[in-house]
Design a protein around this motif. Structure first.
Motif, PDB file in Angstrom:
ATOM      1  N   ILE A  30       0.829  -1.198   0.000  1.00 13.38           N
ATOM      2  CA  ILE A  30       0.000   0.000   0.000  1.00 13.38           C
ATOM      3  C   ILE A  30       0.871   1.259   0.000  1.00 13.38           C
ATOM      4  CG2 ILE A  30      -1.684   1.326   1.347  1.00 13.38           C
ATOM      5  CD1 ILE A  30      -2.872  -1.387   2.171  1.00 13.38           C
ATOM      6  N   THR A  31       1.975   1.250   0.742  1.00 15.07           N
ATOM      7  CA  THR A  31       2.841   2.428   0.815  1.00 15.07           C
ATOM      8  C   THR A  31       3.423   2.761  -0.549  1.00 15.07           C
ATOM      9  OG1 THR A  31       3.436   1.791   3.062  1.00 15.07           O
ATOM     10  CG2 THR A  31       4.812   3.442   2.004  1.00 15.07           C
ATOM     11  N   ILE A  32       3.888   1.767  -1.285  1.00 13.73           N
ATOM     12  CA  ILE A  32       4.441   2.000  -2.612  1.00 13.73           C
ATOM     13  C   ILE A  32       3.358   2.522  -3.539  1.00 13.73           C
ATOM     14  CG2 ILE A  32       5.433   0.890  -4.658  1.00 13.73           C
ATOM     15  CD1 ILE A  32       6.939  -0.974  -2.739  1.00 13.73           C
ATOM     16  N   SER A  33       2.193   1.940  -3.465  1.00 11.76           N
ATOM     17  CA  SER A  33       1.083   2.376  -4.307  1.00 11.76           C
ATOM     18  C   SER A  33       0.723   3.830  -4.016  1.00 11.76           C
ATOM     19  CB  SER A  33      -0.121   1.474  -4.087  1.00 11.76           C
ATOM     20  OG  SER A  33      -1.171   1.847  -4.939  1.00 11.76           O
ATOM     21  N   GLN A  34       0.698   4.206  -2.748  1.00  9.85           N
ATOM     22  CA  GLN A  34       0.387   5.585  -2.385  1.00  9.85           C
ATOM     23  C   GLN A  34       1.458   6.538  -2.914  1.00  9.85           C
ATOM     24  OE1 GLN A  34      -0.005   5.148   1.839  1.00  9.85           O
ATOM     25  NE2 GLN A  34      -2.216   4.826   1.735  1.00  9.85           N
ATOM     26  N   CYS A  35       2.707   6.111  -2.851  1.00  8.97           N
ATOM     27  CA  CYS A  35       3.811   6.913  -3.385  1.00  8.97           C
ATOM     28  C   CYS A  35       3.637   7.115  -4.883  1.00  8.97           C
ATOM     29  CB  CYS A  35       5.137   6.222  -3.091  1.00  8.97           C
ATOM     30  SG  CYS A  35       6.559   7.054  -3.802  1.00  8.97           S
ATOM     31  N   LEU A  36       3.299   6.052  -5.590  1.00  9.53           N
ATOM     32  CA  LEU A  36       3.111   6.147  -7.037  1.00  9.53           C
ATOM     33  C   LEU A  36       1.927   7.038  -7.381  1.00  9.53           C
ATOM     34  CD1 LEU A  36       3.841   2.445  -7.985  1.00  9.53           C
ATOM     35  CD2 LEU A  36       5.304   4.418  -8.440  1.00  9.53           C
ATOM     36  N   LEU A  37       0.867   6.958  -6.597  1.00 11.08           N
ATOM     37  CA  LEU A  37      -0.288   7.819  -6.843  1.00 11.08           C
ATOM     38  C   LEU A  37       0.058   9.293  -6.634  1.00 11.08           C
ATOM     39  CD1 LEU A  37      -3.382   5.937  -5.409  1.00 11.08           C
ATOM     40  CD2 LEU A  37      -2.997   6.683  -7.754  1.00 11.08           C
ATOM     41  N   SER A  38       1.008   9.565  -5.746  1.00  8.87           N
ATOM     42  CA  SER A  38       1.412  10.953  -5.517  1.00  8.87           C
ATOM     43  C   SER A  38       2.094  11.532  -6.752  1.00  8.87           C
ATOM     44  CB  SER A  38       2.320  11.063  -4.304  1.00  8.87           C
ATOM     45  OG  SER A  38       3.606  10.539  -4.588  1.00  8.87           O
ATOM     46  N   MET A  39       2.495  10.667  -7.672  1.00  7.51           N
ATOM     47  CA  MET A  39       3.139  11.119  -8.898  1.00  7.51           C
ATOM     48  C   MET A  39       2.132  11.493  -9.975  1.00  7.51           C
ATOM     49  SD  MET A  39       6.204   8.422  -9.263  1.00  7.51           S
ATOM     50  CE  MET A  39       7.369   8.135  -7.947  1.00  7.51           C
ATOM     51  N   GLN A  40       0.859  11.260  -9.698  1.00  6.60           N
ATOM     52  CA  GLN A  40      -0.179  11.540 -10.680  1.00  6.60           C
ATOM     53  C   GLN A  40      -0.386  13.043 -10.822  1.00  6.60           C
ATOM     54  OE1 GLN A  40      -3.660   9.296  -9.914  1.00  6.60           O
ATOM     55  NE2 GLN A  40      -4.399   9.455 -11.999  1.00  6.60           N
ATOM     56  N   ASP A  67      -3.292  13.565 -24.504  1.00  7.66           N
ATOM     57  CA  ASP A  67      -4.760  13.560 -24.492  1.00  7.66           C
ATOM     58  C   ASP A  67      -5.325  13.015 -25.802  1.00  7.66           C
ATOM     59  OD1 ASP A  67      -4.906  14.539 -21.910  1.00  7.66           O
ATOM     60  OD2 ASP A  67      -5.128  16.625 -22.542  1.00  7.66           O
ATOM     61  N   LEU A  68      -4.652  13.302 -26.913  1.00  2.49           N
ATOM     62  CA  LEU A  68      -5.111  12.811 -28.222  1.00  2.49           C
ATOM     63  C   LEU A  68      -4.998  11.290 -28.343  1.00  2.49           C
ATOM     64  CD1 LEU A  68      -3.638  15.427 -30.736  1.00  2.49           C
ATOM     65  CD2 LEU A  68      -6.047  15.003 -30.234  1.00  2.49           C
ATOM     66  N   VAL A  69      -3.915  10.719 -27.810  1.00  4.04           N
ATOM     67  CA  VAL A  69      -3.692   9.283 -27.969  1.00  4.04           C
ATOM     68  C   VAL A  69      -4.278   8.467 -26.820  1.00  4.04           C
ATOM     69  CG1 VAL A  69      -1.634   9.616 -29.386  1.00  4.04           C
ATOM     70  CG2 VAL A  69      -1.382   9.297 -26.907  1.00  4.04           C
ATOM     71  N   ASN A  70      -4.703   9.129 -25.770  1.00  2.00           N
ATOM     72  CA  ASN A  70      -5.228   8.437 -24.598  1.00  2.00           C
ATOM     73  C   ASN A  70      -6.634   7.905 -24.863  1.00  2.00           C
ATOM     74  OD1 ASN A  70      -5.794   7.485 -22.078  1.00  2.00           O
ATOM     75  ND2 ASN A  70      -5.652   9.455 -21.046  1.00  2.00           N
ATOM     76  N   ARG A  71      -6.796   6.620 -24.620  1.00  3.78           N
ATOM     77  CA  ARG A  71      -8.124   6.011 -24.732  1.00  3.78           C
ATOM     78  C   ARG A  71      -8.688   5.721 -23.350  1.00  3.78           C
ATOM     79  NH1 ARG A  71      -6.798   1.112 -28.394  1.00  3.78           N
ATOM     80  NH2 ARG A  71      -4.788   1.414 -27.446  1.00  3.78           N
ATOM     81  N   GLY A  72      -8.140   6.399 -22.340  1.00  2.00           N
ATOM     82  CA  GLY A  72      -8.665   6.285 -20.994  1.00  2.00           C
ATOM     83  C   GLY A  72      -7.785   5.540 -20.012  1.00  2.00           C
ATOM     84  N   GLY A  73      -6.751   4.876 -20.476  1.00  2.00           N
ATOM     85  CA  GLY A  73      -5.944   4.077 -19.561  1.00  2.00           C
ATOM     86  C   GLY A  73      -4.576   4.626 -19.228  1.00  2.00           C
ATOM     87  N   LEU A  74      -4.220   5.780 -19.805  1.00  2.00           N
ATOM     88  CA  LEU A  74      -2.886   6.316 -19.552  1.00  2.00           C
ATOM     89  C   LEU A  74      -2.839   7.045 -18.219  1.00  2.00           C
ATOM     90  CD1 LEU A  74      -1.900   7.659 -23.076  1.00  2.00           C
ATOM     91  CD2 LEU A  74      -1.194   5.545 -21.982  1.00  2.00           C
ATOM     92  N   PHE A  75      -1.731   6.927 -17.570  1.00  2.00           N
ATOM     93  CA  PHE A  75      -1.478   7.555 -16.280  1.00  2.00           C
ATOM     94  C   PHE A  75      -0.831   8.904 -16.550  1.00  2.00           C
ATOM     95  CE2 PHE A  75       0.681   8.132 -12.234  1.00  2.00           C
ATOM     96  CZ  PHE A  75      -0.172   7.542 -11.323  1.00  2.00           C
ATOM     97  N   LYS A  76      -1.492   9.989 -16.193  1.00  2.00           N
ATOM     98  CA  LYS A  76      -0.946  11.332 -16.408  1.00  2.00           C
ATOM     99  C   LYS A  76      -0.112  11.710 -15.188  1.00  2.00           C
ATOM    100  CE  LYS A  76      -4.725  12.859 -19.303  1.00  2.00           C
ATOM    101  NZ  LYS A  76      -5.788  13.862 -19.480  1.00  2.00           N
TER     102      LYS A  76
END
Length: 110
Positions: A30-40, A67-76
Motif C-alpha cells: 500500500i505504501t508504494i502504491s500511495q507513493c506512485l499515486l502521488s506522482m499523478q 490527451d489525443l492518444v489516450n483512450r482512458g488508460g494512460l497515467f498522467k
C-alpha cells in the motif's frame, strides 16, 4: 520536430512505467502504491505548480498529444515526475548510444 516526438514519447513512457509499477504493487504494498499515486498529475500541489508555471507551459504540447492518444488508460504524471524522466533520458542517452555503437561494431567485425 524530432525533439517534440522525443518529448511526447518520454511523457507517454513515464506514465506507462508509473502505471505498470502501480498495477504491480497496488495490492502488495500500500505504501508504494500511495507513493506512485502521488506522482499523478492532479495530485500536484498548487505551490509547486505556480513555481514552475512557465517551464510547464513549454511542455504543454506533450500533454495535448497525450490527451489525443489516450483512450482512458494512460497515467498522467505530475510535471516533477516528467522532468525527472527527461533528466534521466539526458543522462542515459550518451551511455546507451555508446553501448549500441560498441555492440554494432562487434557484430560487424564478426
Amino acid at each position: 520536430g524530432t525533439m517534440a516526438v522525443e518529448d511526447n514519447a518520454i511523457r507517454y513512457a513515464t506514465g506507462y512505467v508509473i502505471q505498470q509499477l502501480k498495477r504491480k504493487y497496488d495490492k502488495e504494498f500500500i505504501t508504494i502504491s500511495q507513493c506512485l499515486l502521488s506522482m499523478q498529475e492532479d495530485r500536484t500541489n498548487e505551490e509547486s505548480a505556480n513555481d514552475h508555471e512557465e517551464e510547464e507551459k513549454f511542455y504543454d504540447y506533450t500533454k495535448a498529444w497525450l490527451d489525443l492518444v489516450n483512450r482512458g488508460g494512460l497515467f498522467k504524471v505530475a510535471e516533477e515526475v516528467f522532468k525527472f524522466f527527461l533528466e534521466l533520458e539526458l543522462c542515459m542517452y550518451p551511455i546507451l548510444r555508446k553501448r549500441l555503437q560498441s555492440a554494432t561494431e562487434q557484430d560487424q567485425s564478426s
